[in-house]
Design a protein around this motif. Structure first.
Motif, mmCIF file in Angstrom:
data_model
loop_
_atom_site.group_PDB
_atom_site.id
_atom_site.type_symbol
_atom_site.label_atom_id
_atom_site.label_comp_id
_atom_site.label_asym_id
_atom_site.label_seq_id
_atom_site.Cartn_x
_atom_site.Cartn_y
_atom_site.Cartn_z
ATOM 1 N N LEU A 54 -23.410 15.628 -58.591
ATOM 2 C CA LEU A 54 -24.395 16.637 -58.201
ATOM 3 C C LEU A 54 -25.617 16.527 -59.098
ATOM 4 N N ASP A 55 -26.684 17.149 -58.648
ATOM 5 C CA ASP A 55 -27.890 17.267 -59.459
ATOM 6 C C ASP A 55 -27.519 17.951 -60.778
ATOM 7 N N PRO A 56 -28.030 17.462 -61.909
ATOM 8 C CA PRO A 56 -27.675 18.076 -63.202
ATOM 9 C C PRO A 56 -27.971 19.573 -63.271
ATOM 10 N N GLU A 57 -29.041 20.006 -62.645
ATOM 11 C CA GLU A 57 -29.367 21.442 -62.674
ATOM 12 C C GLU A 57 -28.343 22.244 -61.871
ATOM 13 N N ALA A 58 -27.929 21.712 -60.717
ATOM 14 C CA ALA A 58 -26.903 22.396 -59.914
ATOM 15 C C ALA A 58 -25.580 22.444 -60.682
ATOM 16 N N THR A 59 -25.249 21.355 -61.354
ATOM 17 C CA THR A 59 -24.021 21.327 -62.156
ATOM 18 C C THR A 59 -24.088 22.369 -63.268
ATOM 19 N N ARG A 60 -25.231 22.480 -63.924
ATOM 20 C CA ARG A 60 -25.402 23.452 -65.010
ATOM 21 C C ARG A 60 -25.245 24.874 -64.491
ATOM 22 N N VAL A 61 -25.871 25.166 -63.351
ATOM 23 C CA VAL A 61 -25.800 26.516 -62.789
ATOM 24 C C VAL A 61 -24.362 26.846 -62.360
ATOM 25 N N LEU A 62 -23.695 25.923 -61.679
ATOM 26 C CA LEU A 62 -22.308 26.163 -61.260
ATOM 27 C C LEU A 62 -21.392 26.339 -62.472
ATOM 28 N N ASP A 102 -22.343 18.756 -48.881
ATOM 29 C CA ASP A 102 -21.931 19.634 -47.783
ATOM 30 C C ASP A 102 -21.055 20.778 -48.288
ATOM 31 N N GLU A 103 -20.212 20.477 -49.252
ATOM 32 C CA GLU A 103 -19.291 21.492 -49.763
ATOM 33 C C GLU A 103 -19.949 22.433 -50.764
ATOM 34 N N LEU A 104 -21.098 22.018 -51.272
ATOM 35 C CA LEU A 104 -21.795 22.823 -52.272
ATOM 36 C C LEU A 104 -22.172 24.194 -51.722
ATOM 37 N N GLU A 105 -22.615 24.244 -50.480
ATOM 38 C CA GLU A 105 -22.994 25.518 -49.864
ATOM 39 C C GLU A 105 -21.781 26.437 -49.709
ATOM 40 N N ARG A 106 -20.642 25.870 -49.315
ATOM 41 C CA ARG A 106 -19.417 26.683 -49.188
ATOM 42 C C ARG A 106 -18.974 27.207 -50.548
ATOM 43 N N LEU A 107 -19.057 26.353 -51.572
ATOM 44 C CA LEU A 107 -18.691 26.790 -52.917
ATOM 45 C C LEU A 107 -19.616 27.903 -53.395
ATOM 46 N N ASP A 108 -20.902 27.750 -53.121
ATOM 47 C CA ASP A 108 -21.871 28.773 -53.505
ATOM 48 C C ASP A 108 -21.543 30.105 -52.830
ATOM 49 N N ARG A 109 -21.235 30.075 -51.526
ATOM 50 C CA ARG A 109 -20.891 31.321 -50.811
ATOM 51 C C ARG A 109 -19.649 31.973 -51.407
ATOM 52 N N GLU A 110 -18.657 31.164 -51.756
ATOM 53 C CA GLU A 110 -17.419 31.723 -52.316
ATOM 54 C C GLU A 110 -17.673 32.312 -53.701
ATOM 55 N N LEU A 111 -18.485 31.654 -54.501
ATOM 56 C CA LEU A 111 -18.816 32.194 -55.817
ATOM 57 C C LEU A 111 -19.609 33.493 -55.696
ATOM 58 N N VAL A 112 -20.497 33.562 -54.708
ATOM 59 C CA VAL A 112 -21.250 34.802 -54.484
ATOM 60 C C VAL A 112 -20.289 35.938 -54.121
ATOM 61 N N ARG A 113 -19.299 35.645 -53.267
ATOM 62 C CA ARG A 113 -18.309 36.678 -52.904
ATOM 63 C C ARG A 113 -17.563 37.173 -54.145
ATOM 64 N N MET A 114 -17.177 36.239 -55.018
ATOM 65 C CA MET A 114 -16.473 36.637 -56.236
ATOM 66 C C MET A 114 -17.390 37.431 -57.160
ATOM 67 N N PRO A 124 -28.976 31.676 -58.340
ATOM 68 C CA PRO A 124 -29.260 30.777 -57.228
ATOM 69 C C PRO A 124 -29.146 29.320 -57.651
ATOM 70 N N LEU A 125 -28.685 28.503 -56.696
ATOM 71 C CA LEU A 125 -28.629 27.069 -56.928
ATOM 72 C C LEU A 125 -29.992 26.453 -56.696
ATOM 73 N N PRO A 126 -30.283 25.340 -57.356
ATOM 74 C CA PRO A 126 -31.540 24.645 -57.099
ATOM 75 C C PRO A 126 -31.613 24.185 -55.643
ATOM 76 N N VAL A 127 -32.812 24.042 -55.119
ATOM 77 C CA VAL A 127 -33.003 23.671 -53.709
ATOM 78 C C VAL A 127 -32.422 22.294 -53.447
ATOM 79 N N GLN A 128 -32.741 21.303 -54.242
ATOM 80 C CA GLN A 128 -32.224 19.958 -54.077
ATOM 81 C C GLN A 128 -30.961 19.856 -54.922
#
Length: 132
Positions: A54-62, A102-114, A124-128
């Motif tokens: 993944l993008d390093p920024e997305a990895t950092r945020v997750l 593709d799975e990043l969006e699903r993971l983001d939604r699940e983390l938001v629910r938690m 928020p995750l980075p756009v790219q």
């Protein structure tokens, strides 16, 4: 000296006290055990996110979000029945051991629910999100 019926009642009483003691120990240790198991799962998910392409920024945020969730689980009364629906989705996402774009969006939604369950402001995750 106890004989006959009184001895049997005395033994049964001590067996009953043993069961009550064991049930109390189980009741007291169940919550911490479940919280430990959930935080261990979240740690495993962090490792899989770090191993993903993944993008390093997305990895950092997750990574930061999973760390925050781990802290909240440890400090709360989060239970097994609260965790199972989230775990099913996340296990499916990490089935191949990594998070794809593709799975990043699903993971983001699940983390938001938690995070909503803990009243934590979602990060928020980075756009790219996927590395080229």
């Amino acid at each position: 000296m106890l004989t006959g019926k009184n001895a049997l009642l005395g033994c049964l009483f001590f067996v009953f006290l043993g069961f009550v003691f064991l049930a109390g120990c189980l009741w007291l240790s169940w919550g911490p055990f479940v919280r430990f198991a959930i935080t261990d799962d979240l740690l495993e998910y962090q490792k899989k996110v770090r191993a993903s392409n993944l993008d390093p920024e997305a990895t950092r945020v997750l990574d930061m979000r999973l760390d925050t969730l781990r802290d909240h689980v440890q400090a709360s009364g989060y239970g097994l029945w609260d965790w199972l629906p989230h775990d099913e989705v996340i296990v499916e996402i990490f089935q191949d051991g990594q998070v794809t774009g593709d799975e990043l969006e699903r993971l983001d939604r699940e983390l938001v629910r938690m995070e909503k369950g803990f009243k934590v402001e979602p990060q928020p995750l980075p756009v790219q999100a996927e590395a080229e």
